[in-house]
Design a protein around this motif. Structure first.
Motif, mmCIF file in Angstrom:
data_model
loop_
_atom_site.group_PDB
_atom_site.id
_atom_site.type_symbol
_atom_site.label_atom_id
_atom_site.label_comp_id
_atom_site.label_asym_id
_atom_site.label_seq_id
_atom_site.Cartn_x
_atom_site.Cartn_y
_atom_site.Cartn_z
ATOM 1 N N TRP A 5 -32.181 75.494 36.124
ATOM 2 C CA TRP A 5 -32.475 74.176 36.713
ATOM 3 C C TRP A 5 -31.776 73.078 35.923
ATOM 4 O O TRP A 5 -31.118 72.200 36.492
ATOM 5 N N MET A 6 -31.870 73.105 34.603
ATOM 6 C CA MET A 6 -31.207 72.102 33.770
ATOM 7 C C MET A 6 -29.691 72.192 33.886
ATOM 8 O O MET A 6 -28.996 71.168 33.925
ATOM 9 N N THR A 7 -29.178 73.423 33.957
ATOM 10 C CA THR A 7 -27.734 73.618 34.055
ATOM 11 C C THR A 7 -27.173 72.994 35.332
ATOM 12 O O THR A 7 -26.130 72.326 35.316
ATOM 13 N N ALA A 8 -27.864 73.193 36.429
ATOM 14 C CA ALA A 8 -27.411 72.616 37.698
ATOM 15 C C ALA A 8 -27.380 71.090 37.620
ATOM 16 O O ALA A 8 -26.428 70.447 38.098
ATOM 17 N N LEU A 9 -28.403 70.510 37.007
ATOM 18 C CA LEU A 9 -28.439 69.056 36.854
ATOM 19 C C LEU A 9 -27.318 68.577 35.940
ATOM 20 O O LEU A 9 -26.626 67.598 36.248
ATOM 21 N N ARG A 10 -27.130 69.285 34.838
ATOM 22 C CA ARG A 10 -26.083 68.883 33.899
ATOM 23 C C ARG A 10 -24.711 68.924 34.545
ATOM 24 O O ARG A 10 -23.889 68.018 34.363
ATOM 25 N N HIS A 11 -24.429 69.964 35.305
ATOM 26 C CA HIS A 11 -23.110 70.080 35.924
ATOM 27 C C HIS A 11 -22.871 68.963 36.932
ATOM 28 O O HIS A 11 -21.746 68.462 37.054
ATOM 29 N N GLN A 12 -23.916 68.576 37.651
ATOM 30 C CA GLN A 12 -23.800 67.439 38.575
ATOM 31 C C GLN A 12 -23.423 66.169 37.825
ATOM 32 O O GLN A 12 -22.521 65.428 38.233
ATOM 33 N N ILE A 13 -24.136 65.917 36.737
ATOM 34 C CA ILE A 13 -23.892 64.702 35.965
ATOM 35 C C ILE A 13 -22.503 64.739 35.337
ATOM 36 O O ILE A 13 -21.772 63.737 35.329
ATOM 37 N N HIS A 14 -22.123 65.915 34.821
ATOM 38 C CA HIS A 14 -20.833 66.046 34.148
ATOM 39 C C HIS A 14 -19.662 65.785 35.102
ATOM 40 O O HIS A 14 -18.662 65.180 34.714
ATOM 41 N N ALA A 15 -19.802 66.233 36.323
ATOM 42 C CA ALA A 15 -18.715 66.091 37.300
ATOM 43 C C ALA A 15 -18.556 64.658 37.803
ATOM 44 O O ALA A 15 -17.502 64.301 38.332
ATOM 45 N N GLN A 16 -19.598 63.844 37.633
ATOM 46 C CA GLN A 16 -19.573 62.459 38.119
ATOM 47 C C GLN A 16 -19.912 61.496 36.981
ATOM 48 O O GLN A 16 -20.923 60.795 37.011
ATOM 49 N N PRO A 17 -19.091 61.449 35.954
ATOM 50 C CA PRO A 17 -19.410 60.614 34.788
ATOM 51 C C PRO A 17 -19.331 59.129 35.112
ATOM 52 O O PRO A 17 -18.471 58.691 35.883
ATOM 53 N N GLU A 18 -20.238 58.375 34.505
ATOM 54 C CA GLU A 18 -20.279 56.923 34.722
ATOM 55 C C GLU A 18 -20.318 56.218 33.367
ATOM 56 O O GLU A 18 -20.988 56.661 32.443
ATOM 57 N N ALA B 243 -20.723 53.023 30.507
ATOM 58 C CA ALA B 243 -21.865 52.268 30.003
ATOM 59 C C ALA B 243 -22.291 51.140 30.937
ATOM 60 O O ALA B 243 -21.469 50.324 31.360
ATOM 61 N N LEU B 244 -23.575 51.129 31.242
ATOM 62 C CA LEU B 244 -24.239 50.133 32.089
ATOM 63 C C LEU B 244 -23.786 50.184 33.548
ATOM 64 O O LEU B 244 -24.098 49.265 34.322
ATOM 65 N N HIS B 245 -23.074 51.266 33.934
ATOM 66 C CA HIS B 245 -22.687 51.463 35.328
ATOM 67 C C HIS B 245 -23.151 52.836 35.825
ATOM 68 O O HIS B 245 -22.579 53.385 36.770
ATOM 69 N N GLU B 246 -24.204 53.376 35.251
ATOM 70 C CA GLU B 246 -24.653 54.747 35.531
ATOM 71 C C GLU B 246 -25.572 54.788 36.758
ATOM 72 O O GLU B 246 -26.722 55.237 36.699
ATOM 73 N N VAL B 247 -25.062 54.312 37.890
ATOM 74 C CA VAL B 247 -25.882 54.146 39.092
ATOM 75 C C VAL B 247 -26.287 55.503 39.681
ATOM 76 O O VAL B 247 -27.466 55.757 39.956
ATOM 77 N N LYS B 248 -25.309 56.396 39.883
ATOM 78 C CA LYS B 248 -25.614 57.705 40.449
ATOM 79 C C LYS B 248 -26.445 58.549 39.488
ATOM 80 O O LYS B 248 -27.345 59.287 39.916
ATOM 81 N N THR B 249 -26.145 58.439 38.213
ATOM 82 C CA THR B 249 -26.915 59.183 37.211
ATOM 83 C C THR B 249 -28.363 58.723 37.200
ATOM 84 O O THR B 249 -29.290 59.538 37.135
ATOM 85 N N THR B 250 -28.561 57.422 37.266
ATOM 86 C CA THR B 250 -29.921 56.872 37.318
ATOM 87 C C THR B 250 -30.670 57.399 38.532
ATOM 88 O O THR B 250 -31.838 57.810 38.434
ATOM 89 N N ALA B 251 -30.006 57.413 39.688
ATOM 90 C CA ALA B 251 -30.648 57.903 40.924
ATOM 91 C C ALA B 251 -31.003 59.382 40.806
ATOM 92 O O ALA B 251 -32.076 59.814 41.238
ATOM 93 N N LEU B 252 -30.109 60.179 40.200
ATOM 94 C CA LEU B 252 -30.375 61.608 40.028
ATOM 95 C C LEU B 252 -31.584 61.832 39.121
ATOM 96 O O LEU B 252 -32.447 62.676 39.403
ATOM 97 N N ILE B 253 -31.670 61.083 38.032
ATOM 98 C CA ILE B 253 -32.798 61.223 37.105
ATOM 99 C C ILE B 253 -34.103 60.858 37.800
ATOM 100 O O ILE B 253 -35.112 61.574 37.691
ATOM 101 N N LYS B 254 -34.096 59.749 38.520
ATOM 102 C CA LYS B 254 -35.311 59.323 39.219
ATOM 103 C C LYS B 254 -35.770 60.366 40.228
ATOM 104 O O LYS B 254 -36.964 60.663 40.337
ATOM 105 N N LYS B 255 -34.830 60.944 40.961
ATOM 106 C CA LYS B 255 -35.183 61.962 41.950
ATOM 107 C C LYS B 255 -35.773 63.196 41.271
ATOM 108 O O LYS B 255 -36.791 63.739 41.722
ATOM 109 N N ALA B 256 -35.136 63.644 40.180
ATOM 110 C CA ALA B 256 -35.636 64.828 39.476
ATOM 111 C C ALA B 256 -37.051 64.591 38.959
ATOM 112 O O ALA B 256 -37.924 65.467 39.083
#
Length: 387
Positions: free
Chosen positions: A9-22, A24-37
């Motif tokens: 489960w963590m690996t799948a999340l990490r790979h998503q984040i790694h493939a779409q790096p954002e 500093a202070l522009h981590e919009v997609k990362t923020t949305a992914l964390i909130k959903k998880a």
């Protein structure tokens, strides 16, 4: 959930984040992914007004402690060759903040499963903008530590084997001060230097003179690094320019030496420029102080992790981390977690092993329990923290 399922489960999340790096202070997609998880796990989100970053809580009542992970990437072209490598040119998770984020989400999953057993509240801080030391400052401006009495976190280290936790009481990571200097002289024909006030000559003198701060003002057994990383002057071979400039950084583990280095920097630069009949503008960016681990917390977390990790002494790092800003306010512990990868931090070939994620999740679970117990038993004293 067993370790294999949690790791997957963590690996799948990490790979998503790694493939779409954002950045500093522009981590919009990362923020949305964390909130959903977190929402999918039934973990309550805390209202946080920042544009990016997430705050959540597990448990109820007092005491209240915190766990922190950073979420931003670097402006770097990835050359890791990983199948989940960055899909965005010029951006890369070259510091492993994707690893940190996924591990804290894994820790949150364990904590949520044991929420009824928690003797207090665990606040989860997913911090934006660690690179450039802007994120902790931003979160603290929104009172993210309100009611929190202790905090813990870690940084992955690819050169350490998976399953290793490196610990050290007191100074662990250096303070960070950055400088940007512009020397203002008078340009002229390169063949007529007597008609100039040549800023390149002044710059050359300063490159050498500033190293005397380390060699002649700081004790030989004290750590301090002064590096000039960028120089800008001129545009062609036969013209002396009007200006020359340079940028760099100073790192140290001692507050008195930090101030001494700054004082001597200004004295040397201003006196040298004046001697060459020029003027100067200095921009000083005071970054985080030294990451300074609370002695009591270090002992308690080390003891709690003994059976789950191979504990080794941590070697102090000249890199900085704005986790230090939290430690300026409350007792905190920061460790180095082995991630068994390649390259080193901030390199385009950096990688870390997904096998280390389960250890990151375990760290957060054990650290949360330890912090809660320590605060409840009044084991943390302000005197444990260095100034």
């Amino acid at each position: 959930m067993d370790d294999l399922a949690l790791t997957a489960w963590m690996t799948a999340l990490r790979h998503q984040i790694h493939a779409q790096p954002e950045l500093a202070l522009h981590e919009v997609k990362t923020t949305a992914l964390i909130k959903k998880a977190l929402t999918d796990l039934g973990i309550r989100l805390v209202d946080y007004p920042g544009a990016t970053g997430v705050v959540a809580e597990i448990g109820h009542g007092e005491p209240k402690v915190a766990l922190r992970a950073d979420i931003d990437a670097l402006p770097l072209q990835e050359k890791s060759g990983l199948p989940f490598a960055s899909k965005i040119d010029g951006r890369m998770h070259a510091c492993g903040h994707d690893f940190h984020t996924a591990a804290l989400l894994g820790g949150a999953r364990i904590l949520k499963a044991h929420e009824a057993e928690l003797p207090g509240t665990v606040r989860l801080i997913f911090q934006p903008g660690e690179e450039g030391h802007v994120g902790a400052k931003e979160m603290l401006s929104h009172d993210v530590l309100h009611g929190v009495q202790a905090i813990a976190g870690f940084h992955n280290m690819p050169e350490l084997p998976v399953g290793t936790l490196a610990v050290k009481s007191g100074p662990l990571m250096a303070s960070n001060d950055n400088f940007d200097v512009q020397i203002n002289g008078t340009g002229a024909h390169a063949a007529m230097p007597e008609r100039s006030a040549d800023p390149i000559v002044t710059l050359g003198q300063l490159i050498t003179a500033l190293q005397t701060i380390r060699s002649r003002n700081i004790a030989p057994d004290a750590a301090l690094v002064l590096t000039i990383g960028e120089i800008r002057a001129g545009h062609t071979f036969n013209v002396i320019p009007d200006t020359a400039s340079f940028k760099g950084t100073i790192r140290t583990f001692n507050a008195a030496n930090r101030q001494l280095a700054k004082d001597r920097f200004y004295e040397i630069v201003q006196a040298t420029v004046k001697a060459y009949q020029q003027t100067v503008a200095i921009k000083w960016d005071q970054g985080p102080s030294c990451v300074n681990n609370d002695a009591t917390l270090t002992d308690l977390i080390t003891a709690a992790c003994q059976g789950a990790f191979k504990i080794v002494p941590a070697h102090p790092a000249n890199a900085d981390d704005d986790f230090a800003l939290y430690q300026e306010q409350i007792p905190g512990f920061y460790g180095f977690l082995g991630s068994g990868g390649t390259g080193t931090l901030h390199q385009p070939n950096y990688s870390c092993s997904d096998a280390g994620l389960i250890y990151g999740a375990r760290f957060h679970w054990l650290a949360a329990q330890t912090l809660l117990a320590a605060v409840a038993k009044n084991k943390l004293l302000a005197t444990d923290r260095a100034s």
